[in-house]
Write an enzyme that holds these catalytic residues in place. Structure first.
Site, PDB file in Angstrom:
ATOM      1  N   HIS A 277      23.291  -8.327  19.741  1.00 19.40           N
ATOM      2  CA  HIS A 277      23.326  -8.888  18.439  1.00 19.40           C
ATOM      3  C   HIS A 277      23.364  -7.698  17.577  1.00 19.40           C
ATOM      4  CE1 HIS A 277      22.190 -13.207  19.092  1.00 19.40           C
ATOM      5  NE2 HIS A 277      21.349 -12.819  19.929  1.00 19.40           N
ATOM      6  N   ALA A 301      14.189  -4.796  22.993  1.00 11.37           N
ATOM      7  CA  ALA A 301      15.349  -5.574  23.101  1.00 11.37           C
ATOM      8  C   ALA A 301      16.682  -5.072  23.429  1.00 11.37           C
ATOM      9  CB  ALA A 301      15.493  -6.410  21.644  1.00 11.37           C
ATOM     10  N   GLY A 305      19.655  -5.359  26.444  1.00 12.18           N
ATOM     11  CA  GLY A 305      20.923  -5.504  25.950  1.00 12.18           C
ATOM     12  C   GLY A 305      20.887  -6.852  25.102  1.00 12.18           C
ATOM     13  N   LYS A 306      19.939  -7.277  24.434  1.00  8.31           N
ATOM     14  CA  LYS A 306      19.722  -8.073  23.598  1.00  8.31           C
ATOM     15  C   LYS A 306      20.387  -7.682  22.066  1.00  8.31           C
ATOM     16  CE  LYS A 306      16.159 -10.597  25.875  1.00  8.31           C
ATOM     17  NZ  LYS A 306      14.359 -10.539  25.856  1.00  8.31           N
ATOM     18  N   VAL A 307      20.072  -6.372  21.902  1.00 12.35           N
ATOM     19  CA  VAL A 307      20.716  -5.800  20.551  1.00 12.35           C
ATOM     20  C   VAL A 307      21.396  -4.668  21.082  1.00 12.35           C
ATOM     21  CG1 VAL A 307      19.644  -4.588  18.701  1.00 12.35           C
ATOM     22  CG2 VAL A 307      18.560  -6.550  19.442  1.00 12.35           C
TER      23      VAL A 307
END
Lengths: 398, 398, 398, 398
Positions: A277, A301, A305-307
């Site tokens: 994101h 995060a 790899g979420k951010v």
């Protein structure tokens, strides 16, 4: 870890008349007030622009407090929220407002044994009659008998249908201000819940299942639809505008993770390269150190790899009560931002899912795709980390 | 445990233009937002009226954030704060603004080892040069050499003198908005600190002591002066207006206790019958269950006689960041309340202390006064609890 | 920011019999349990060794819970705590135990109005009779009349005298386990309080002042004595053993700052080069982001020179209730560490203060000492930050 | 609101050797330490007895910390946990241990951008290779292809099947200590998750759905099965032993609500009279006032009928980190309690569900059952609150 704003603090005495925007800009100078100001600035200057797909996760008793009607609905109607992940409870209690039932602001210090005897329900400092529950339950069970509900579906479709019926009731009853569910239905904003059985809505669906209802809620449709929404966020459909994905997290809990896991779903599980994101904005009282995902930071995060690692400056966490922060940031954004055209992602779910599926199939066909051998469970350490499709994990984007 | 407000929640969509007062009244409906609204209402409808003596306790880094200048000073100037107990740090960092030195709003995620190397100081997300400390220290040491400081005094007098010098510098430098210390000096608001040696102010006083300064800060003068202020709060000097005492607690810590202990000082130690503060308003993030006095509730304070048992409805605790709540409640109060005439309690300290002392002497002469025998340490359980003067502790006021 | 311990997690099923040490070593693997384990390891492996001067700051209701007798006293007696900064409340309530008065473990959910009527006092879930306060107050006022108290003194001496009287009463009454105050007296552990007037002890001292007592508590003596203790900690008096200073912080509040400000007192105010505490261990529930010093991190303390930049690996903050952490870490340390010889710093106060004063005088004579000109308040930005004595602040120690 | 324990505090000095049980009994005297002691006592003296059905809700990163293997598994094996509601994440990360993959205890203060580049994942202070995720994902997707998974099922069956495969792998790999999933499989402890799509397990199920898997997870089966378990808990199957239901809540979030909503499902939705859980024990850091269900108190749950009003004394909330409390209470219980026979509720699901369904059908046939008319949405206020079946809500049980 919001962008470093190093600006001289120049306090001036509070005037007798001051706007909400000036209060935030001039007096929220440090600690969590500064984070709240940064959220207001990030939202109004970057997020609420064309090309950004905004996902909201909602937990905590926001709709019982009336914030579904007063805050979330107008944000949707102005095009500021494109999709939602909510607890079931927030959708259930939102229905009370749509059905014209009464909730009361009261005190958190009441005698619950007495309340129980009187048939009153308490959500902290909000009180209402047990009949409000029974009436809402009866409404849900009644509409669940309708034909459109007799099939397997994800929660976006389920809540869309609920919203349609609630919208009808609102019109019939002359409810003045539409509920969150009705507004989402009207604006084509898909609402997901990560825990379909957990809330009085789920409880009534389950009761109907005992009676032979054909409705099956399939959580995996939600997992793929939400991943498809985030996957498509990269394409803004606007020339020269880069598509971006924003996560606006009110509270934490399962909705937070469900919003964030869309990115690992894309790269870790489906093998589609992705970058995380672009914006991570959270209001919470959960701290990072006590074990819950609610308090996990944007930095953590990044490791998942979420951010996107390059977007850390576009992340802010404000530790305060959502019931304080949400009205404030809404007042700021609605005052400062041009309404955005509705994306109506609800209507585009099939299309987005088809695109995701096609790209997944294509990625699997690529010769480099290694079939990890689950027989030899002991995963041998690879010299270079790769995505499931075999592509090495990029160290930087250059 | 604020007054039970059972009113129907009637949410309406956030408009593009909304005043701070309407935002609070209409959108702060539950949880801590409702507590903040209750504080605004309690302050504007009851506390900021004639006859109420308002004591403020101040902890947490409020003045570094500029809130001394922007919020506390105008509250004092409008007659809304009659006396203050502050941490030393809040007074020390307030002086930077008075001396025209620069502080910067920055980020909490900086590298402190690097900051140390560069000679920069960090207070969470506020940054300033080490020279700001050195310059302020030099100023303090310079003025401490002056004649008025060469004696024993309490902190009210000490801070009054500091305020006088800061006020002079502000005028000389053309500082636009006066600091907390200068404003208190001008408005006759006595400022106490419960920990005179704890802060850079104390550190510099101690250094001067090594050099032969005659200044002695006597904390016991403060204990008695603050008790005298609260003792006198009962007499409003206004016909038909009952005198009341309000405790407005920003943060917690030692200043909170010092503000509240005035009541036990009156009845438990001095044997003067008293009834506890009438208003207890606190903004804090400290919870009751982890052992600190910061989180101790108004209810617990009732058992100590710090809060009047009949006034529990006039107590509110809002759990949020003071940097958020303080500007909000100030904007509300300054907008909604008529300024009050300055009480100038600083000028009346001698008179109030004399009254306290006289009444204490009188109470001791009363024949019922039992001299508790410390030899027989084992205090025998009395059938009826009494004040030190022998008066039974009233069960009710009838 | 404790030392990076990257070790494989190897969980094994909890056995029916397990020691406290094995429980901590084997099952406290992550989040705050891991911080508590790190505190146990840092204390037992590095801090509780010869050459380390250990200062304890104590806030929160530790002694009402009996932890003065059960935990702090044995730590002192084993030589693990060399000096203490405590809230007054912890010393006052410790006296109840020394005087043989009774406190009760109860519930936090009692009716405080009823308690008030019954003459009972509540500290969260601890209950005791109002007579406990009155008896303790009477004891304090009685001994304050004694000759040794008729002078100006710092709190170390004041608490030493209190401890002597309490110790006598304990012997007379046959109190089985000595209180914190009596133990400190016996072991020569100086106890300071940063807020001498704030607590029932201070309240009684103030009452005696109204009656003509000659006792004056001088907080500045404390500032200088504590700085002298930390200054001397560098010299271990043991060949080949480097002297170190450890800050063990239970809770936060004013005692925390008073413990930590010793370092800035040395370099920022007195111009004596110093390097900050070597160990920073804190148990607290206060977070860094809400404005209080209680939650300020070791990293932030580095920017102030309160903690040595090279010692960040020797800092740990555990966010949990002190009433849980303190017994656990004490059980660990007392089991794992050899008792250390008592430093008896109380007896050495004059000597240490004389050394500090002499070095301060010497530092001031150095020609490089710049007299910062407070007239020209606008401190000109220097190219290189310096200590007050003019020495440039070292960027690194090479 | 645990039972009022008013017992004199009698502290004694910490000895060099002390057992975990004596540490808790003797030194956990107040604040959250006392709550933890009360939990230990309530569990060992009342809950872990015959006739009590114990449901555990699990949230927060417990299994990454190894506590699935070290704490939850042995509790199950000793018969102390009869059914579980867990976040998906706790089950996913538990599999790493079952598959022999390595996790490391590290520091929370690492550079996440660097971690991302190196292919390392961080859960606060736990670090592991990205390959651990990829290997676990590959394992899940591989076994999901097996025949038993090609149908619609609830999460108890789904996790049972997962546990069977993990158990096999453990045997094959010689994993020394069984995982939570394998142990639950072996002990017949059903594990539910309230959010089946939310976690890497769900993500992989969703990916397989894209590939044509026939697996459908039906959350409503879970709602009814869990209600059936609680419904049957009233019948202990042991002569003269009353059946009771205990809720042991680690953390909060959706699992907490899913565990507690079983009671409203029985009376509010299904119209079966019920009385609420008998024991409510929670370890959390979530406070009641900030809007989340995680922090909602047992008292509030009484107003909902989630907790029996007469059982409030059997409720305890301890505000501390679960990673601290869970090992401690486990050590206490395993030391103090006789193992209980396994209830093997997994095997009895069909039977319990059939009973629930039959009673629901019977309740609906009762003439008093009012069909609430959803057409006239405006629910008319009834003079006496009733259950859906028309039975007035009892004021007391006499």
């Amino acid at each position: 870890m919001s962008k470093l704003l190093s600006q001289k603090i120049t306090p001036s005495p509070m005037p007798a008349e001051i706007s909400v925007v000036d209060l935030i800009d001039g007096y929220f100078t440090a600690y969590n007030s500064a984070r709240l100001r940064e959220i207001c600035h990030l939202l109004s200057r970057e997020v609420m622009k064309e090309g950004v797909t905004v996902g909201l996760s909602l937990s905590g008793a926001m709709t019982p407090a009336g914030l579904g009607v007063s805050v979330i609905a107008p944000l949707m109607r102005n095009g500021f929220i494109d999709w939602i992940i909510s607890t079931g409870a927030n959708l259930y209690h939102d229905m009370h407002y749509g059905l014209g039932l009464d909730l009361y602001a009261s005190s958190p210090f009441l005698d619950d044994v007495k309340l129980r005897q009187e048939g009153r329900i308490r959500i902290y400092d909000i009180i209402f009659d047990y009949d409000v529950l029974l009436g809402t339950d009866a409404f849900i069970r009644q509409i669940l008998k309708a034909e459109p509900f007799q099939k397997r579906m994800g929660t976006a479709e389920f809540h869309y249908l609920l919203g349609r019926y609630v919208s009808e009731v609102e019109r019939k009853l002359g409810v003045k201000h539409p509920s969150l569910l009705a507004t989402a239905y009207e604006c084509g904003v898909p609402i997901y819940t990560s825990s379909p059985g957990d809330s009085s809505i789920g409880m009534n669906v389950a009761a109907m299942a005992l009676e032979g209802s054909k409705l099956v809620i399939d959580p995996m449709l939600d997992v793929n639809e939400t991943a498809a929404i985030v996957y498509s966020a990269r394409e803004s459909d606007i020339p020269d505008v880069e598509g971006k994905s924003a996560a606006l997290i009110i509270g934490g809990g399962s909705p937070k993770n469900f919003l964030l896991q869309t990115q690992p779903q894309l790269h870790e599980v489906l093998g589609l390269e992705e970058r995380g994101h672009d914006y991570f904005i959270q209001v919470t009282d959960a701290r990072p150190d006590t074990g819950g995902l609610s308090g996990a930071t944007p930095n953590e995060a990044v490791s998942w790899g979420k951010v996107d690692p390059e977007e850390l400056p576009n992340t802010v966490v404000c530790y305060t009560d959502s019931t304080i922060a949400l009205p404030i940031l809404t007042a700021y954004v609605i005052n400062q931002c041009e309404p955005r055209p509705l994306k109506r992602l609800y209507d585009r779910r099939d299309e987005l899912l088809a695109k995701l599926k096609a790209d997944y199939e294509a990625a699997k066909q690529r010769p480099s795709h290694p079939a990890p051998e689950p027989i030899s469970i002991g995963v041998t350490k690879q010299p270079v980390a790769t995505y499931p499709c075999g592509t090495p994990i990029r160290n930087s984007r250059h």
